[in-house]
Design a protein around this motif. Structure first.
Motif, PDB file in Angstrom:
ATOM      1  N   ARG A 126      -4.382   3.281  15.211  1.00 57.83           N
ATOM      2  CA  ARG A 126      -5.294   3.449  14.076  1.00 57.83           C
ATOM      3  C   ARG A 126      -4.591   4.132  12.902  1.00 57.83           C
ATOM      4  O   ARG A 126      -4.746   3.734  11.743  1.00 57.83           O
ATOM      5  CB  ARG A 126      -6.524   4.249  14.490  1.00 57.83           C
ATOM      6  CG  ARG A 126      -7.601   4.331  13.413  1.00 57.83           C
ATOM      7  CD  ARG A 126      -8.757   5.224  13.830  1.00 57.83           C
ATOM      8  NE  ARG A 126      -9.303   4.837  15.128  1.00 57.83           N
ATOM      9  CZ  ARG A 126     -10.257   5.512  15.763  1.00 57.83           C
ATOM     10  NH1 ARG A 126     -10.754   6.615  15.211  1.00 57.83           N
ATOM     11  NH2 ARG A 126     -10.697   5.112  16.930  1.00 57.83           N
ATOM     12  N   ILE A 127      -3.816   5.161  13.225  1.00 63.81           N
ATOM     13  CA  ILE A 127      -3.086   5.863  12.170  1.00 63.81           C
ATOM     14  C   ILE A 127      -2.061   4.936  11.525  1.00 63.81           C
ATOM     15  O   ILE A 127      -1.909   4.930  10.288  1.00 63.81           O
ATOM     16  CB  ILE A 127      -2.425   7.130  12.742  1.00 63.81           C
ATOM     17  CG1 ILE A 127      -3.509   8.168  13.063  1.00 63.81           C
ATOM     18  CG2 ILE A 127      -1.406   7.710  11.766  1.00 63.81           C
ATOM     19  CD1 ILE A 127      -3.024   9.341  13.868  1.00 63.81           C
ATOM     20  N   CYS A 128      -1.388   4.131  12.304  1.00 60.84           N
ATOM     21  CA  CYS A 128      -0.399   3.204  11.743  1.00 60.84           C
ATOM     22  C   CYS A 128      -1.059   2.142  10.857  1.00 60.84           C
ATOM     23  O   CYS A 128      -0.520   1.772   9.811  1.00 60.84           O
ATOM     24  CB  CYS A 128       0.406   2.545  12.867  1.00 60.84           C
ATOM     25  SG  CYS A 128       1.616   3.648  13.641  1.00 60.84           S
ATOM     26  N   ARG A 129      -2.220   1.675  11.259  1.00 56.83           N
ATOM     27  CA  ARG A 129      -2.947   0.726  10.402  1.00 56.83           C
ATOM     28  C   ARG A 129      -3.320   1.390   9.084  1.00 56.83           C
ATOM     29  O   ARG A 129      -3.196   0.778   8.002  1.00 56.83           O
ATOM     30  CB  ARG A 129      -4.214   0.224  11.113  1.00 56.83           C
ATOM     31  CG  ARG A 129      -3.946  -0.743  12.246  1.00 56.83           C
ATOM     32  CD  ARG A 129      -5.223  -1.485  12.641  1.00 56.83           C
ATOM     33  NE  ARG A 129      -6.303  -0.582  13.053  1.00 56.83           N
ATOM     34  CZ  ARG A 129      -6.492  -0.153  14.291  1.00 56.83           C
ATOM     35  NH1 ARG A 129      -5.661  -0.536  15.264  1.00 56.83           N
ATOM     36  NH2 ARG A 129      -7.511   0.641  14.589  1.00 56.83           N
ATOM     37  N   ALA A 130      -3.772   2.641   9.153  1.00 57.13           N
ATOM     38  CA  ALA A 130      -4.129   3.369   7.928  1.00 57.13           C
ATOM     39  C   ALA A 130      -2.901   3.567   7.043  1.00 57.13           C
ATOM     40  O   ALA A 130      -2.981   3.429   5.813  1.00 57.13           O
ATOM     41  CB  ALA A 130      -4.763   4.707   8.277  1.00 57.13           C
ATOM     42  N   LEU A 131      -1.776   3.885   7.638  1.00 61.29           N
ATOM     43  CA  LEU A 131      -0.544   4.066   6.859  1.00 61.29           C
ATOM     44  C   LEU A 131      -0.173   2.792   6.109  1.00 61.29           C
ATOM     45  O   LEU A 131       0.198   2.843   4.928  1.00 61.29           O
ATOM     46  CB  LEU A 131       0.608   4.468   7.792  1.00 61.29           C
ATOM     47  CG  LEU A 131       0.557   5.882   8.368  1.00 61.29           C
ATOM     48  CD1 LEU A 131       1.611   6.038   9.465  1.00 61.29           C
ATOM     49  CD2 LEU A 131       0.777   6.922   7.273  1.00 61.29           C
ATOM     50  N   ARG A 132      -0.265   1.657   6.784  1.00 59.91           N
ATOM     51  CA  ARG A 132       0.071   0.385   6.123  1.00 59.91           C
ATOM     52  C   ARG A 132      -0.846   0.135   4.932  1.00 59.91           C
ATOM     53  O   ARG A 132      -0.398  -0.323   3.873  1.00 59.91           O
ATOM     54  CB  ARG A 132      -0.017  -0.756   7.130  1.00 59.91           C
ATOM     55  CG  ARG A 132       1.040  -0.680   8.227  1.00 59.91           C
ATOM     56  CD  ARG A 132       1.010  -1.919   9.107  1.00 59.91           C
ATOM     57  NE  ARG A 132       1.918  -1.756  10.238  1.00 59.91           N
ATOM     58  CZ  ARG A 132       1.543  -1.353  11.458  1.00 59.91           C
ATOM     59  NH1 ARG A 132       0.259  -1.085  11.701  1.00 59.91           N
ATOM     60  NH2 ARG A 132       2.431  -1.228  12.423  1.00 59.91           N
ATOM     61  N   ARG A 133      -2.124   0.437   5.104  1.00 61.69           N
ATOM     62  CA  ARG A 133      -3.069   0.202   4.008  1.00 61.69           C
ATOM     63  C   ARG A 133      -2.838   1.173   2.850  1.00 61.69           C
ATOM     64  O   ARG A 133      -2.955   0.794   1.677  1.00 61.69           O
ATOM     65  CB  ARG A 133      -4.502   0.318   4.534  1.00 61.69           C
ATOM     66  CG  ARG A 133      -4.931  -0.884   5.355  1.00 61.69           C
ATOM     67  CD  ARG A 133      -6.418  -0.816   5.665  1.00 61.69           C
ATOM     68  NE  ARG A 133      -7.233  -0.766   4.463  1.00 61.69           N
ATOM     69  CZ  ARG A 133      -8.533  -0.506   4.445  1.00 61.69           C
ATOM     70  NH1 ARG A 133      -9.159  -0.245   5.587  1.00 61.69           N
ATOM     71  NH2 ARG A 133      -9.209  -0.487   3.320  1.00 61.69           N
ATOM     72  N   ILE A 134      -2.531   2.428   3.164  1.00 64.34           N
ATOM     73  CA  ILE A 134      -2.251   3.396   2.100  1.00 64.34           C
ATOM     74  C   ILE A 134      -1.066   2.924   1.269  1.00 64.34           C
ATOM     75  O   ILE A 134      -1.086   2.997   0.034  1.00 64.34           O
ATOM     76  CB  ILE A 134      -1.981   4.791   2.697  1.00 64.34           C
ATOM     77  CG1 ILE A 134      -3.263   5.370   3.293  1.00 64.34           C
ATOM     78  CG2 ILE A 134      -1.426   5.750   1.634  1.00 64.34           C
ATOM     79  CD1 ILE A 134      -3.055   6.631   4.124  1.00 64.34           C
ATOM     80  N   ARG A 135      -0.039   2.408   1.919  1.00 61.21           N
ATOM     81  CA  ARG A 135       1.135   1.915   1.204  1.00 61.21           C
ATOM     82  C   ARG A 135       0.802   0.686   0.360  1.00 61.21           C
ATOM     83  O   ARG A 135       1.339   0.520  -0.738  1.00 61.21           O
ATOM     84  CB  ARG A 135       2.250   1.575   2.188  1.00 61.21           C
ATOM     85  CG  ARG A 135       2.814   2.753   2.923  1.00 61.21           C
ATOM     86  CD  ARG A 135       3.519   3.727   2.008  1.00 61.21           C
ATOM     87  NE  ARG A 135       4.882   3.309   1.720  1.00 61.21           N
ATOM     88  CZ  ARG A 135       5.687   3.915   0.866  1.00 61.21           C
ATOM     89  NH1 ARG A 135       5.263   4.981   0.209  1.00 61.21           N
ATOM     90  NH2 ARG A 135       6.899   3.480   0.670  1.00 61.21           N
ATOM     91  N   ARG A 136      -0.094  -0.160   0.860  1.00 58.03           N
ATOM     92  CA  ARG A 136      -0.466  -1.371   0.120  1.00 58.03           C
ATOM     93  C   ARG A 136      -1.437  -1.084  -1.012  1.00 58.03           C
ATOM     94  O   ARG A 136      -1.345  -1.679  -2.088  1.00 58.03           O
ATOM     95  CB  ARG A 136      -1.114  -2.392   1.066  1.00 58.03           C
ATOM     96  CG  ARG A 136      -0.190  -3.115   1.997  1.00 58.03           C
ATOM     97  CD  ARG A 136      -0.851  -4.383   2.555  1.00 58.03           C
ATOM     98  NE  ARG A 136      -2.203  -4.133   3.067  1.00 58.03           N
ATOM     99  CZ  ARG A 136      -2.483  -3.865   4.343  1.00 58.03           C
ATOM    100  NH1 ARG A 136      -1.496  -3.759   5.218  1.00 58.03           N
ATOM    101  NH2 ARG A 136      -3.736  -3.682   4.734  1.00 58.03           N
ATOM    102  N   GLU A 137      -2.379  -0.182  -0.777  1.00 56.93           N
ATOM    103  CA  GLU A 137      -3.538  -0.068  -1.654  1.00 56.93           C
ATOM    104  C   GLU A 137      -3.496   1.122  -2.608  1.00 56.93           C
ATOM    105  O   GLU A 137      -4.349   1.225  -3.492  1.00 56.93           O
ATOM    106  CB  GLU A 137      -4.809   0.008  -0.804  1.00 56.93           C
ATOM    107  CG  GLU A 137      -5.021  -1.229   0.061  1.00 56.93           C
ATOM    108  CD  GLU A 137      -6.202  -1.093   1.012  1.00 56.93           C
ATOM    109  OE1 GLU A 137      -7.091  -0.236   0.739  1.00 56.93           O
ATOM    110  OE2 GLU A 137      -6.248  -1.831   2.016  1.00 56.93           O
ATOM    111  N   THR A 138      -2.543   2.031  -2.432  1.00 61.09           N
ATOM    112  CA  THR A 138      -2.454   3.188  -3.324  1.00 61.09           C
ATOM    113  C   THR A 138      -0.995   3.419  -3.703  1.00 61.09           C
ATOM    114  O   THR A 138      -0.078   2.826  -3.124  1.00 61.09           O
ATOM    115  CB  THR A 138      -2.992   4.484  -2.663  1.00 61.09           C
ATOM    116  OG1 THR A 138      -2.021   4.992  -1.751  1.00 61.09           O
ATOM    117  CG2 THR A 138      -4.305   4.238  -1.937  1.00 61.09           C
ATOM    118  N   ALA A 139      -0.785   4.324  -4.643  1.00 56.53           N
ATOM    119  CA  ALA A 139       0.570   4.710  -5.043  1.00 56.53           C
ATOM    120  C   ALA A 139       1.011   6.006  -4.380  1.00 56.53           C
ATOM    121  O   ALA A 139       2.125   6.474  -4.607  1.00 56.53           O
ATOM    122  CB  ALA A 139       0.636   4.869  -6.565  1.00 56.53           C
TER     123      ALA A 139
END
Length: 329
Positions: A126-139
């Motif tokens: 779950r944390i790894c999925r969140a990390l991928r999204r943070i990198r894609r969706e925010t700066a």
């Protein structure tokens, strides 16, 4: 003695390093000599890092029921506190908090979980999925603080997008048994080494006001220098009712500032952020942390205690004429 800090600053700027005896002498300075120490630390910070300020924020993504018995911690299952208890929050809540942190001007967002470590499987996934999204969706640059980890976990976090791994030593090796007896200091040191070997930056510091001596404050700084950590969060004890340190003597604002300044001189080119406990311990002298050599701070709330509204910290930085570093994305 007033010129002693200035002469040390000149040496450090020229490439020399501060030794333990010199650092201890600096922590004992008072009055005008202490002001000279702050000036020296500011000069060193400006030389190596400039005057920009780094801001960071965190989410308490999993709270309470920690099996460790750290004597300052509200989340330890060994202490009767009123800290919140809940399992790992869902992915959407992590992403929402990351967006909020980015909007508040933070360059780094830390996902923090209670407990000794995190196991492969559901929570780590779950944390790894969140990390991928943070990198894609925010700066914003994502960071994790998940306790003691092995190399495979560190590598998985880096590959998912984590930039930094945060893991505090908390205090000096010689004082650690007075603070925690449920794991060995070397486990924390090895986690720092593992994270670096996996290609993560390492954010590693500690907390002051636990009853340690000035010599032990220097001892931890020298350990951090030896480990070659990238950034150092400096925290000051905010005693929590129900913990063994609930009645601890308060560390004075001047002690806080001298500690910040000495860490700057020992670790001249590293990011140093003043984080938990600054409101309670620095009080009216909060803005002085930057005059003492700090290069950053945490904004927003901490793990189990509230911080100041971000707009107050932004006003403080504006009043000081300081600029906030922009995230590279």
């Amino acid at each position: 003695m007033t010129n002693f800090p200035e002469s040390l600053a000149n040496r450090i700027i020229e490439g020399d390093i501060l030794d333990g005896d010199e650092a201890h002498r600096l922590l004992l300075l008072e009055s005008t000599a202490a002001c000279a120490l702050f000036l020296a630390a500011s000069r060193v910070r400006d030389h190596f890092l400039g005057t920009g300020v780094d801001l960071c924020s965190i989410i308490n993504a999993k709270s309470g029921r920690c099996p460790e018995n750290c004597s300052f911690c509200a989340q330890s299952s060994h202490h009767p506190t009123n800290a919140p208890v809940y399992p790992l929050v869902d992915e959407e809540q992590i992403i929402a908090c990351a967006r909020e942190a980015a909007g508040a001007g933070s360059h780094c967002f830390g996902i923090v979980t209670s407990g000794s470590s995190i196991s492969p499987g559901g929570e780590l996934d779950r944390i790894c999925r969140a990390l991928r999204r943070i990198r894609r969706e925010t700066a914003i640059e994502p960071s994790c603080s998940l306790g003691v980890i092995d190399y495979e976990t560190a590598l998985a976090l880096r590959e998912a997008g984590a930039v930094t791994y945060h893991h505090n030593l908390e205090t000096a090796r010689s004082f650690f048994p007075n603070i925690c007896t449920t794991h060995d200091y070397e486990e924390d040191v090895e986690t720092v080494r593992v994270a670096k070997r996996a290609g993560l930056k390492v954010c590693c510091g500690g907390i002051f006001g636990l009853g340690e001596t000035p010599e032990q404050r220097v001892e931890m700084a020298l350990t951090l220098r030896e480990l070659d950590v990238d950034s150092i969060p400096l925290n000051f004890l905010n005693p929590i009712e129900g913990t063994p340190l609930a009645g601890a003597d308060r560390i004075t604002p001047l002690e806080c500032l001298k500690t910040i300044a000495v860490y700057r001189l020992i670790l001249p080119d590293r990011k140093i952020a003043v984080c938990g406990g600054r409101e309670r311990n620095l009080r009216d002298l909060q803005s002085w942390m930057f005059f003492a050599g700090a290069s950053g701070t945490m904004i927003g709330n901490y793990l189990t205690t509230t911080g100041r509204p971000p707009e107050q910290d932004w006003q403080m930085l504006t009043d000081l004429g300081l600029t906030v570093r922009q995230c590279n994305g």
